[in-house]
Motif scaffolding. Structure first.
Motif, short mmCIF file in Angstrom:
data_model
loop_
_atom_site.label_atom_id
_atom_site.label_comp_id
_atom_site.label_asym_id
_atom_site.label_seq_id
_atom_site.Cartn_x
_atom_site.Cartn_y
_atom_site.Cartn_z
N VAL A 90 0.85 -1.20 0.00
CA VAL A 90 0.00 0.00 0.00
C VAL A 90 0.88 1.25 0.00
O VAL A 90 1.74 1.42 0.87
CB VAL A 90 -0.93 0.01 1.23
CG1 VAL A 90 -1.68 1.34 1.33
CG2 VAL A 90 -1.92 -1.14 1.15
N GLN A 94 -2.02 5.70 -2.85
CA GLN A 94 -3.27 4.93 -2.69
C GLN A 94 -4.02 5.35 -1.44
O GLN A 94 -5.26 5.37 -1.44
CB GLN A 94 -2.94 3.43 -2.66
CG GLN A 94 -2.48 2.91 -4.01
CD GLN A 94 -1.75 1.58 -3.92
OE1 GLN A 94 -1.40 1.11 -2.82
NE2 GLN A 94 -1.49 0.97 -5.06
N SER A 100 -6.45 2.09 -1.22
CA SER A 100 -5.50 1.22 -0.53
C SER A 100 -5.95 -0.23 -0.51
O SER A 100 -5.13 -1.14 -0.32
CB SER A 100 -5.28 1.69 0.90
OG SER A 100 -6.45 1.48 1.69
N SER A 102 -7.76 -1.40 1.82
CA SER A 102 -7.95 -1.76 3.22
C SER A 102 -9.43 -1.89 3.56
O SER A 102 -10.27 -1.16 3.03
CB SER A 102 -7.31 -0.70 4.13
OG SER A 102 -7.57 -0.98 5.50
N PRO A 130 -4.41 -3.59 -3.47
CA PRO A 130 -4.10 -2.16 -3.45
C PRO A 130 -4.13 -1.56 -4.85
O PRO A 130 -3.57 -2.11 -5.80
CB PRO A 130 -2.69 -2.12 -2.85
CG PRO A 130 -2.63 -3.33 -1.98
CD PRO A 130 -3.42 -4.38 -2.71
#
Length: 304
Positions: A90, A94, A100, A102, A130
């Protein structure tokens, strides 16, 4: 600009209850045109703050302190043991563009229960590769600002103080902080309409202030609304965002080549590079889409 430029907007705000606190229109080289519905107090700019965080990282990149292509964990090797698989890929770019991957979802109005929010963010499993999917959250800008602090030795507010706020005549700006003392970065910067207007004019001028100083690299200002990611397949866009489904470096590309910084409840800085003009507005409204349309159609579209 005509002195009556704001007349129709003022009427629309009152008739429709758009909730504006104040509005200011600026065109490069001309005096601003402004109207107050109440005193020009400092208010929470909410997600407009993301644009300031982005600019801070752009400045740090220009100074050679970091690169937006840096993986986050290169700045925090001590967090590698607790990071979820894939988080090592990541990047700061991003994090700023909400791509990202996430699964961590946090905004500054939510409590922080962990000892370190950054450790919680990197420990969250990835929900996507990512760079592959947009997901609007405050976690990314907060993490990117923590990398800025690690790389420069100053948190995002203190880093911007001599480089941006002081030259723009914004004394002692307040930025609410997490329990560890870092500004929340994604939100909670408090400024007046007129102070936000100076930042907007700086963007219109591609980073060159009225005294001739280049406060932000012109190349990075141009990147803000053109270095974009597709958000058409992500979660629904927040209210008050333009219909185009792309997101830039902390800003939303908008109609007619414009881009805008937008915060909850109607905080706006809309930049029109073609007209070399900008409109800023602070407000408290639940009718953000209507307010946004009025700023474009009743104000910026009429700047001559």
């Amino acid at each position: 600009m005509r002195p009556d430029l704001l007349a129709d907007f003022i009427s629309a705000d009152r008739e429709r209850g758009l909730g504006s606190y104040g509005i200011q229109v600026q065109r490069d080289g001309e005096p601003p045109v402004a109207h107050r519905f109440r005193s020009d107090d400092r208010v929470n700019l909410y997600s407009v703050s993301k644009g300031f965080t982005s600019v801070a990282l752009g400045l740090a990149e220009a100074e050679g302190r970091l690169s937006l292509d840096d993986p986050l964990l290169t700045h925090f090797p001590e967090l590698a043991p607790v990071a979820a698989p894939g988080v090592e890929r990541v990047t700061l770019h991003q994090l700023l563009t909400m791509t990202s991957g996430s699964s961590h979802q946090w905004f500054a109005d939510q409590p922080i229960r962990s000892p370190d929010l950054l450790a919680e963010i990197v420990a969250a499993p990835l929900a996507a590769e990512p760079g592959s999917r947009f997901n609007y959250t405050g976690s990314g800008p907060y993490a990117a600002a923590r990398a800025l602090a690690r790389a420069t030795g100053a948190n995002v507010r203190d880093y911007l103080l001599p480089r941006l706020f002081t030259p723009l005549g914004v004394p002692n700006p307040q930025w609410l902080r997490c329990p560890l003392g870092y500004p929340t970065a994604e939100s909670d910067l408090l400024l007046r309409t007129a102070e936000l207007g100076r930042f907007a004019l700086l963007l219109v001028r591609e980073g060159t202030w009225t005294d001739g100083r280049q406060l932000i690299p012109a190349q990075y200002v141009r990147r803000l609304g053109t270095d974009t990611v597709d958000c058409s397949t992500g979660p629904a866009r927040p209210s008050g965002e333009p219909d185009e489904r792309t997101y830039g470096l902390g800003v939303w590309p908008a109609r007619n080549g414009r881009y805008q910084l937008h915060g909850r409840y109607g905080q706006f800085a809309i930049i029109d590079p073609h007209r070399r003009a900008a409109v800023t507005c602070t407000a408290h409204t639940e009718r953000e889409d209507e307010l946004m349309d009025a700023l474009h159609e009743l104000v910026l579209d009429r700047v001559e």
